[in-house]
Design a protein around this motif. Structure first.
Motif, PDB file in Angstrom:
ATOM      1  N   LEU A  49    -105.446  27.868  55.279  1.00  0.00           N
ATOM      2  CA  LEU A  49    -106.310  27.281  56.272  1.00  0.00           C
ATOM      3  C   LEU A  49    -105.831  27.909  57.669  1.00  0.00           C
ATOM      4  O   LEU A  49    -106.937  27.847  58.496  1.00  0.00           O
ATOM      5  CB  LEU A  49    -105.935  25.658  56.475  1.00  0.00           C
ATOM      6  CG  LEU A  49    -107.104  24.969  57.124  1.00  0.00           C
ATOM      7  CD1 LEU A  49    -108.487  25.225  56.542  1.00  0.00           C
ATOM      8  CD2 LEU A  49    -106.942  23.413  56.861  1.00  0.00           C
TER       9      LEU A  49
ATOM     10  N   TYR B  87    -104.301  23.338  64.454  1.00  0.00           N
ATOM     11  CA  TYR B  87    -103.953  23.289  63.284  1.00  0.00           C
ATOM     12  C   TYR B  87    -102.410  23.929  62.957  1.00  0.00           C
ATOM     13  O   TYR B  87    -101.554  23.545  62.364  1.00  0.00           O
ATOM     14  CB  TYR B  87    -104.969  24.035  62.178  1.00  0.00           C
ATOM     15  CG  TYR B  87    -104.171  23.928  60.942  1.00  0.00           C
ATOM     16  CD1 TYR B  87    -104.419  22.607  60.134  1.00  0.00           C
ATOM     17  CD2 TYR B  87    -104.033  25.015  60.086  1.00  0.00           C
ATOM     18  CE1 TYR B  87    -104.003  22.601  58.838  1.00  0.00           C
ATOM     19  CE2 TYR B  87    -103.281  24.630  58.720  1.00  0.00           C
ATOM     20  CZ  TYR B  87    -103.435  23.637  57.981  1.00  0.00           C
ATOM     21  OH  TYR B  87    -103.234  23.408  56.998  1.00  0.00           O
TER      22      TYR B  87
ATOM     23  N   ASN C  29     -98.898  21.827  61.919  1.00  0.00           N
ATOM     24  CA  ASN C  29     -97.949  22.511  60.903  1.00  0.00           C
ATOM     25  C   ASN C  29     -96.546  22.535  61.477  1.00  0.00           C
ATOM     26  O   ASN C  29     -95.543  22.299  60.414  1.00  0.00           O
ATOM     27  CB  ASN C  29     -98.188  23.861  60.406  1.00  0.00           C
ATOM     28  CG  ASN C  29     -99.552  23.632  59.417  1.00  0.00           C
ATOM     29  OD1 ASN C  29     -99.913  22.572  58.779  1.00  0.00           O
ATOM     30  ND2 ASN C  29    -100.191  24.912  59.288  1.00  0.00           N
TER      31      ASN C  29
ATOM     32  N   SER D 101    -100.450  13.736  63.134  1.00  0.00           N
ATOM     33  CA  SER D 101    -101.952  13.351  63.170  1.00  0.00           C
ATOM     34  C   SER D 101    -102.713  13.599  64.503  1.00  0.00           C
ATOM     35  O   SER D 101    -103.863  13.972  64.120  1.00  0.00           O
ATOM     36  CB  SER D 101    -101.832  11.765  63.001  1.00  0.00           C
ATOM     37  OG  SER D 101    -103.032  11.096  63.192  1.00  0.00           O
TER      38      SER D 101
ATOM     39  N   LEU E 284    -103.876  17.572  64.312  1.00  0.00           N
ATOM     40  CA  LEU E 284    -105.166  17.438  63.298  1.00  0.00           C
ATOM     41  C   LEU E 284    -106.238  16.801  63.805  1.00  0.00           C
ATOM     42  O   LEU E 284    -107.441  17.431  63.736  1.00  0.00           O
ATOM     43  CB  LEU E 284    -104.675  16.902  62.088  1.00  0.00           C
ATOM     44  CG  LEU E 284    -103.624  17.393  61.153  1.00  0.00           C
ATOM     45  CD1 LEU E 284    -103.328  16.419  59.683  1.00  0.00           C
ATOM     46  CD2 LEU E 284    -104.097  18.840  60.651  1.00  0.00           C
TER      47      LEU E 284
ATOM     48  N   ARG F 235    -109.847  18.972  64.757  1.00  0.00           N
ATOM     49  CA  ARG F 235    -111.303  18.620  64.186  1.00  0.00           C
ATOM     50  C   ARG F 235    -112.161  18.237  65.370  1.00  0.00           C
ATOM     51  O   ARG F 235    -113.402  18.590  65.486  1.00  0.00           O
ATOM     52  CB  ARG F 235    -110.898  17.170  63.455  1.00  0.00           C
ATOM     53  CG  ARG F 235    -112.330  16.656  62.912  1.00  0.00           C
ATOM     54  CD  ARG F 235    -112.219  15.300  62.149  1.00  0.00           C
ATOM     55  NE  ARG F 235    -111.552  14.250  63.092  1.00  0.00           N
ATOM     56  CZ  ARG F 235    -111.200  13.163  62.698  1.00  0.00           C
ATOM     57  NH1 ARG F 235    -111.540  12.862  61.272  1.00  0.00           N
ATOM     58  NH2 ARG F 235    -111.003  12.019  63.420  1.00  0.00           N
TER      59      ARG F 235
ATOM     60  N   ILE G 205    -112.590  19.747  55.829  1.00  0.00           N
ATOM     61  CA  ILE G 205    -111.447  19.689  55.206  1.00  0.00           C
ATOM     62  C   ILE G 205    -110.250  19.015  56.387  1.00  0.00           C
ATOM     63  O   ILE G 205    -109.379  18.412  55.819  1.00  0.00           O
ATOM     64  CB  ILE G 205    -110.863  21.120  55.193  1.00  0.00           C
ATOM     65  CG1 ILE G 205    -111.659  21.681  54.127  1.00  0.00           C
ATOM     66  CG2 ILE G 205    -109.274  21.406  54.964  1.00  0.00           C
ATOM     67  CD1 ILE G 205    -111.684  23.356  54.112  1.00  0.00           C
ATOM     68  N   LEU G 206    -110.581  19.201  57.532  1.00  0.00           N
ATOM     69  CA  LEU G 206    -109.723  18.599  58.648  1.00  0.00           C
ATOM     70  C   LEU G 206    -109.747  16.903  58.556  1.00  0.00           C
ATOM     71  O   LEU G 206    -108.552  16.520  58.482  1.00  0.00           O
ATOM     72  CB  LEU G 206    -109.799  19.120  59.904  1.00  0.00           C
ATOM     73  CG  LEU G 206    -109.559  20.539  60.210  1.00  0.00           C
ATOM     74  CD1 LEU G 206    -109.990  21.086  61.715  1.00  0.00           C
ATOM     75  CD2 LEU G 206    -107.923  20.700  60.279  1.00  0.00           C
TER      76      LEU G 206
ATOM     77  N   ILE H  13    -107.503  15.997  55.324  1.00  0.00           N
ATOM     78  CA  ILE H  13    -106.413  15.963  55.502  1.00  0.00           C
ATOM     79  C   ILE H  13    -105.819  14.540  56.426  1.00  0.00           C
ATOM     80  O   ILE H  13    -104.832  14.164  56.205  1.00  0.00           O
ATOM     81  CB  ILE H  13    -105.674  17.317  56.406  1.00  0.00           C
ATOM     82  CG1 ILE H  13    -106.130  18.486  55.304  1.00  0.00           C
ATOM     83  CG2 ILE H  13    -104.351  17.370  56.736  1.00  0.00           C
ATOM     84  CD1 ILE H  13    -105.993  19.772  55.941  1.00  0.00           C
TER      85      ILE H  13
ATOM     86  N   LYS I 279    -105.858  11.595  54.119  1.00  0.00           N
ATOM     87  CA  LYS I 279    -104.683  11.825  53.289  1.00  0.00           C
ATOM     88  C   LYS I 279    -103.269  11.344  53.977  1.00  0.00           C
ATOM     89  O   LYS I 279    -102.530  10.712  53.656  1.00  0.00           O
ATOM     90  CB  LYS I 279    -104.625  13.111  52.774  1.00  0.00           C
ATOM     91  CG  LYS I 279    -103.861  12.994  51.558  1.00  0.00           C
ATOM     92  CD  LYS I 279    -103.848  14.549  50.981  1.00  0.00           C
ATOM     93  CE  LYS I 279    -103.290  14.564  49.436  1.00  0.00           C
ATOM     94  NZ  LYS I 279    -103.479  15.531  48.489  1.00  0.00           N
ATOM     95  N   THR I 280    -103.384  11.777  55.354  1.00  0.00           N
ATOM     96  CA  THR I 280    -101.938  11.813  56.093  1.00  0.00           C
ATOM     97  C   THR I 280    -101.659  10.609  56.567  1.00  0.00           C
ATOM     98  O   THR I 280    -100.608  10.123  57.051  1.00  0.00           O
ATOM     99  CB  THR I 280    -101.491  12.855  57.157  1.00  0.00           C
ATOM    100  OG1 THR I 280    -102.728  12.652  58.027  1.00  0.00           O
ATOM    101  CG2 THR I 280    -101.758  14.391  56.517  1.00  0.00           C
TER     102      THR I 280
END
Length: 116
Positions: free
Chosen positions: A7, A49, A53, A62, A65, A69, A106-107, A110, A113-114
């Protein structure tokens, strides 16, 4: 062309594609200003992004990210505006618009999910 799984690389290529797109646009006052905004927001998607990481904790991950987004959404806005005003270059803008929508999804996935 197959898109990279990484990514960080994919967001880099998106920012690069935005810069390639704006090179062909006429130099009107509105295009110049809108292109400046697109350059900033498209680069910020990947930059945030990358920072995510290197998280300093779950809250930082969070937060970064969500900023990435947000910048993706902003990039889409500027791309749409430029496309509407420069329809003769839609063959270049269409793939970039599709890519930013995929990156936004995708973001979002993520982030969801996090947060679980």
């Amino acid at each position: 062309m197959e898109k990279p799984f990484d990514l960080e690389e994919r967001t880099f290529l998106f920012a690069k594609d935005c810069r390639i797109y704006i090179r062909v646009l006429p130099r009107t006052i509105s295009n110049i200003e809108d292109c400046k905004q697109l350059v900033r927001s498209s680069g910020s998607v990947g930059a945030n992004y990358i920072e995510a990481n290197e998280k300093l904790g779950e809250k930082d991950l969070s937060f970064r990210l969500k900023i990435a987004r947000k910048e993706a959404k902003e990039s889409k806005y500027w791309l749409r505006l430029l496309q509407e005003l420069n329809p003769e270059h839609s063959s270049l803008s269409n793939p970039v618009l599709l890519e930013i929508e995929e990156l936004r999804r995708i973001l979002s996935a993520i982030i969801t999910k996090t947060q679980k």
